[in-house]
Enzyme design. Sequence first.
Site, mmCIF file in Angstrom:
data_model
loop_
_atom_site.group_PDB
_atom_site.id
_atom_site.type_symbol
_atom_site.label_atom_id
_atom_site.label_comp_id
_atom_site.label_asym_id
_atom_site.label_seq_id
_atom_site.Cartn_x
_atom_site.Cartn_y
_atom_site.Cartn_z
ATOM 1 N N ILE A 1 36.978 -6.401 22.673
ATOM 2 C CA ILE A 1 37.237 -5.284 23.591
ATOM 3 C C ILE A 1 38.730 -5.114 23.865
ATOM 4 C CG2 ILE A 1 37.137 -6.523 25.828
ATOM 5 C CD1 ILE A 1 35.199 -4.267 26.765
ATOM 6 N N HIS B 1 32.463 -18.705 20.014
ATOM 7 C CA HIS B 1 32.764 -17.528 19.195
ATOM 8 C C HIS B 1 33.969 -17.813 18.319
ATOM 9 C CE1 HIS B 1 34.945 -17.207 23.005
ATOM 10 N NE2 HIS B 1 35.920 -16.625 22.318
HETATM 11 P P1 5GP Z 1 38.490 -16.526 24.126
HETATM 12 O O1 5GP Z 1 39.779 -16.451 24.886
HETATM 13 O O2 5GP Z 1 37.362 -17.052 24.977
HETATM 14 O O3 5GP Z 1 38.616 -17.254 22.808
HETATM 15 O O4 5GP Z 1 38.167 -15.051 23.700
HETATM 16 C C1 5GP Z 1 37.295 -14.212 24.381
HETATM 17 C C2 5GP Z 1 37.480 -12.836 23.790
HETATM 18 O O5 5GP Z 1 36.389 -12.038 24.222
HETATM 19 C C3 5GP Z 1 38.752 -12.130 24.268
HETATM 20 O O6 5GP Z 1 39.546 -11.803 23.123
HETATM 21 C C4 5GP Z 1 38.238 -10.899 24.991
HETATM 22 O O7 5GP Z 1 39.024 -9.751 24.779
HETATM 23 C C5 5GP Z 1 36.830 -10.738 24.448
HETATM 24 N N1 5GP Z 1 35.897 -10.152 25.373
HETATM 25 C C6 5GP Z 1 35.695 -10.514 26.679
HETATM 26 N N2 5GP Z 1 34.731 -9.761 27.219
HETATM 27 C C7 5GP Z 1 34.311 -8.911 26.243
HETATM 28 C C8 5GP Z 1 33.311 -7.881 26.224
HETATM 29 O O8 5GP Z 1 32.620 -7.592 27.206
HETATM 30 N N3 5GP Z 1 33.149 -7.218 25.058
HETATM 31 C C9 5GP Z 1 33.894 -7.508 23.950
HETATM 32 N N4 5GP Z 1 33.651 -6.791 22.853
HETATM 33 N N5 5GP Z 1 34.834 -8.474 23.941
HETATM 34 C C10 5GP Z 1 35.036 -9.166 25.081
#
Ligand code: 5GP
Length: 123
Positions: free
Chosen positions: A31, A109
Amino acid sequence: MDNCIFCKIAAGTIPSKLIYEDADLIAFHDINPAAPVHLLIVPRAHIDTLAGCDDRQTAMLGKMLLLAPKLAQEHGCGYVAGAGETATGGFKTLVNTGPDGGQEVYHLHMHVIGGSRPWRGQR
Ligand code: 5GP
Ligand code: ZN
């Protein structure tokens, strides 16, 4: 997990720009993209973090990794094995783990990030 955003996306209860799904995995556009191509590959099953995985997740983790180059190819940042470093294309795969690893969403993820080496500030 009731309060997990990626579980909700996997269940279809909140929307995403979905680009892939099978029995084990989904993939969708981040997102808040950090690059021209920024995809997330997510297991349907809730697992907090890479550090919580064990032998039961070996096949699923392999599937996640092998899906990355396919999705990168489909989104214009693929790389042909053996093409060499002067060829174009390629992408970064990233699994942030824990607070110091920059993990914000505690549902495992893999990021697939590509397009003009944005992490080097080059165009
Ligand atoms: P992390 O920092 O946990 O590795 O990455 C989480 C990722 O999830 C971030 O890049 C963030 O932009 C993405 N993200 C968080 N909430 C959402 C959402 O509701 N939808 C989508 N498509 N991405 C999300
Ligand atoms: Zn979850």
